[in-house]
Design a protein around this motif. Structure first.
Motif, PDB file in Angstrom:
ATOM      1  N   ASP A 127       0.957  -1.248   0.110  1.00 30.61           N
ATOM      2  CA  ASP A 127       0.011   0.188  -0.040  1.00 30.61           C
ATOM      3  C   ASP A 127       0.931   1.397  -0.103  1.00 30.61           C
ATOM      4  O   ASP A 127       0.474   2.436  -0.429  1.00 30.61           O
ATOM      5  CB  ASP A 127      -0.858   0.111   1.232  1.00 30.61           C
ATOM      6  N   ASN A 161      -1.647  -2.680  -7.168  1.00 30.74           N
ATOM      7  CA  ASN A 161      -3.106  -2.720  -6.970  1.00 30.74           C
ATOM      8  C   ASN A 161      -3.407  -1.547  -8.111  1.00 30.74           C
ATOM      9  O   ASN A 161      -3.625  -0.403  -7.991  1.00 30.74           O
ATOM     10  CB  ASN A 161      -3.501  -1.864  -5.636  1.00 30.74           C
ATOM     11  N   ARG A 164      -6.621   0.859  -7.873  1.00 25.59           N
ATOM     12  CA  ARG A 164      -6.535   1.970  -6.958  1.00 25.59           C
ATOM     13  C   ARG A 164      -5.433   2.991  -7.612  1.00 25.59           C
ATOM     14  O   ARG A 164      -5.679   4.403  -7.686  1.00 25.59           O
ATOM     15  CB  ARG A 164      -5.870   1.718  -5.455  1.00 25.59           C
ATOM     16  N   GLU A 167      -7.244   4.730 -10.589  1.00 21.63           N
ATOM     17  CA  GLU A 167      -8.287   5.660 -10.071  1.00 21.63           C
ATOM     18  C   GLU A 167      -7.381   6.834  -9.444  1.00 21.63           C
ATOM     19  O   GLU A 167      -8.035   8.234  -9.721  1.00 21.63           O
ATOM     20  CB  GLU A 167      -9.046   5.083  -8.761  1.00 21.63           C
ATOM     21  N   ASN A 194     -13.360  -0.593  -9.842  1.00 23.38           N
ATOM     22  CA  ASN A 194     -13.349   0.526  -8.822  1.00 23.38           C
ATOM     23  C   ASN A 194     -14.495   1.392  -8.794  1.00 23.38           C
ATOM     24  O   ASN A 194     -14.983   1.997  -9.693  1.00 23.38           O
ATOM     25  CB  ASN A 194     -12.066   1.202  -9.115  1.00 23.38           C
TER      26      ASN A 194
END
Length: 236
Positions: A127, A161, A164, A167, A194
């Motif tokens: 992340d 990811n 994400r 986006e 998403n």
């Protein structure tokens, strides 16, 4: 002689103060005992497949978000994340970054958030790249966005990811009023499911931003986003 005596007294007081700060929160065993044998704290303590730092990180997560009958407690969350971080637990290190990014029980601090995210990334947290991208994208902390750094970290985060990352790139290009690229990356993220990107595509078509107004397309993407939202709520 009086000055030397005063120095030792002050030193003892400071040492006691620091000791009290260190002992402010209990051990995992004491958390379990205080909360009761059927508590989430005891459940975490008795997880045999987790290492000590993983249990400490999980305890931090519970206090950060709240769970069952446990109310969020940012001081305790920070305490447990910090303990887990000493063992290089990348999830705990990333969470410390989020605390300073969002100002959860601590003042917002760009430098500390950046340092923790960079460290979490070095230890393999998936992340951290996108958290860094968000950190550089937002207009916050009394500084202007750094879109160049944000773009670099978003693109690096695609491997971890893609939904994400795409986006986030869409939002970044919207911030720069580059509607062509914003639409393109919203489309990529929307195709990956998403919900925020799906909703944003609906806005593009409803308002005719970059594309021609298309009520049917707008409704299609709004419905997609709503279904995703419902699925998320049921899963929680």
């Amino acid at each position: 002689m009086k000055h030397i005596l005063l120095f030792f007294i002050l030193g003892s007081l400071i040492a006691c103060t620091n000791l009290n700060k260190q002992d402010k929160f209990p051990t995992l065993e004491e958390e379990c005992k205080l909360a009761g044998s059927s508590s989430k704290q005891c459940e975490i303590l008795n997880l045999k497949d987790l290492s000590l730092d993983e249990k400490e990180n999980l305890m931090g997560w519970v206090y950060l978000n709240g769970l069952d009958n446990i109310k969020p407690n940012y001081d305790k969350a920070y305490y447990w994340f910090e303990k887990a971080a000493k063992a290089n637990n990348h999830e705990a290190i990333n969470s410390l970054g989020m605390i300073y990014f969002a100002g959860l029980g601590k003042d917002k601090n760009f430098q500390k958030a950046e340092e923790y995210f960079l460290e979490a990334n070095r230890y393999g947290n998936k992340d951290a790249k996108l958290n860094l991208a968000e950190l550089y994208r937002v207009k916050d902390f009394g500084r202007s966005p750094d879109f160049e750094k944000a773009e670099r970290w978003y693109l690096l985060g695609v491997q971890d990811n893609p939904s994400r990352a795409y986006e986030g790139l869409s939002k970044m290009y919207l911030d720069q009023k580059n509607y062509e690229k914003a639409f393109s990356f919203s489309g990529k993220a929307a195709e990956l499911g998403n919900p925020e990107a799906q909703y944003n595509l609906g806005v593009f078509f409803e308002q005719g931003v970059y594309v021609k107004k298309d009520k049917k397309q707008a409704e299609f993407w709004y419905e997609k986003a709503a279904k995703q939202e419902n699925i998320t709520q049921h899963a929680e």
